[in-house]
Write a protein that holds these residues in place. Structure first.
Motif, short mmCIF file in Angstrom:
data_model
loop_
_atom_site.label_atom_id
_atom_site.label_comp_id
_atom_site.label_asym_id
_atom_site.label_seq_id
_atom_site.Cartn_x
_atom_site.Cartn_y
_atom_site.Cartn_z
N LYS A 13 0.83 -1.21 0.00
CA LYS A 13 0.00 0.00 0.00
C LYS A 13 0.86 1.26 0.00
O LYS A 13 0.54 2.25 -0.68
CB LYS A 13 -0.95 -0.01 1.20
CG LYS A 13 -2.08 -1.04 1.07
CD LYS A 13 -3.08 -0.96 2.19
CE LYS A 13 -2.56 -1.55 3.47
NZ LYS A 13 -3.62 -1.68 4.51
N ALA A 41 -7.54 -2.37 -1.71
CA ALA A 41 -6.65 -1.61 -2.58
C ALA A 41 -7.42 -1.04 -3.78
O ALA A 41 -7.18 0.10 -4.19
CB ALA A 41 -5.50 -2.48 -3.06
N TYR A 45 -7.45 2.99 -3.68
CA TYR A 45 -6.51 3.63 -4.60
C TYR A 45 -7.01 3.70 -6.04
O TYR A 45 -6.33 4.29 -6.89
CB TYR A 45 -5.16 2.91 -4.55
CG TYR A 45 -4.60 2.81 -3.15
CD1 TYR A 45 -4.19 3.96 -2.46
CD2 TYR A 45 -4.51 1.59 -2.49
CE1 TYR A 45 -3.70 3.89 -1.17
CE2 TYR A 45 -4.01 1.50 -1.20
CZ TYR A 45 -3.61 2.65 -0.54
OH TYR A 45 -3.13 2.58 0.73
#
Length: 326
Positions: A13, A41, A45
């Motif tokens: 990360k 994730a 993101y």
């Protein structure tokens, strides 16, 4: 550039955050067999994710990979990525599995094989290296690095974290972080004397503290104390010679140099901006992690020489093995 980030734990990360900061043009694909980490994730993101490395290689044809899994798994992942024609950046390996083969494979494929050594990309360490290389006399150093193992990742049990395993234990990781820059600053190791033990009740099957006396080939000498039992996270360094005295407390603002002519101490200011993340020790700053990723891309695009290598790490890991055997 298409970048595969293999392993979506805390380091994966971090690498994704920094890659997005370095360039908005990167296409990042996260890989983790853990569905929960992969889903996080993707949502956090905004990246593509996959739970299988082979599928990711086949579907996305990445240009390079950032390997951020547990160290024991690195060798096979690095090999697969190199065989697929990717440049590879990898976190600390801690064991030398597959080193010779992957070094050879990278050379055959004409790909960059880049090993993280974050401290070599810290401004404080670069300043110390400059001073130690300029100094003409003999130097000694005393260096204590310690932090209580359960505090490393307080959000998870250390028993589920690679530093809880004997092969990739916490003390071994500290040695792997510190010895590359110490040998760069003071020279290759000639011989060592080790005192070690287990002082805690932690459920681990390895020593939790080491005191290592190091004689360098240059004539410099040092005392390196490493442990996973200090309830306060500490990184205290003292370097001294007839005409030199420096100290560092591990923080980005904690480097000091004594002016022996003026008989006064001065702080060394090196950062315009200090990038930190909540939940980590004040010693942990993002700047150096970002710097080494940039160095990876410079090696790919400009052919610049990385500050560390798998070949250098073979020698460091050999000394860590000797320290643990004492």
């Amino acid at each position: 550039m298409r970048i595969l980030v293999v392993g979506l734990g805390s380091m994966g990360k971090r690498r994704i955050r920094l890659l997005k900061k370095i360039s908005g043009d990167f296409s990042i694909i996260g890989v983790d067999s853990n569905n929960e980490r992969a889903d996080y994730a993707k949502k956090e993101y905004g990246i593509e994710v996959c739970t299988d490395l082979e599928e990711a290689v086949k579907d996305y044809h990445p240009d390079c990979a950032v390997v951020s899994t547990a160290p024991i798994s690195h060798a096979a992942i690095i090999k697969r990525c190199l065989m697929a024609g990717m440049h590879v950046f990898t976190e600390l390996n801690l064991v030398n599995n597959g080193y010779e083969e992957n070094i050879r494979l990278a050379e055959e494929q004409k790909k960059i094989l880049f090993l993280s050594s974050t401290f070599l990309y810290r401004d404080e360490i670069q300043y110390i290296l400059k001073k130690t290389k300029e100094y003409q006399g003999r130097m000694n150093y005393c260096y204590h690095v310690g932090q209580y193992l359960p505090d490393w990742h307080p959000w998870e049990s250390f028993e589920n974290f690679f530093v809880g395993k004997k092969e990739t234990n916490g003390c071994r990781e500290i040695f792997a972080i510190e010895l590359p820059w110490l040998t760069e600053a003071f020279g290759g190791i000639e011989h060592i004397h080790v005192v070690s033990g287990k002082n805690t009740d932690l459920n681990i099957d390895y020593q939790d503290n080491y005191i290592v006396l190091i004689q360098h080939k240059t004539g410099h000498k040092g005392m390196l104390a490493v442990d996973i039992m200090s309830r306060k996270a500490v990184r205290n360094l003292e370097i001294y010679g007839e005409y030199l005295y420096m100290e560092w407390n591990g923080s980005p603002t904690g480097l000091k140099e004594y002016d022996w002519k003026e008989k006064k101490e001065r702080s060394i200011a090196l950062y315009n901006n200090i990038d930190t993340i909540e939940g980590y020790s004040s010693f942990v700053i993002e700047n150096a992690y970002e710097n080494e990723l940039k160095a990876f891309f410079e090696a790919i695009e400009k052919g610049t020489e990385p500050r560390y290598s798998f070949k250098k790490d073979l020698a460091v890991l050999d000394w860590i093995d000797r320290i643990e055997e004492k």
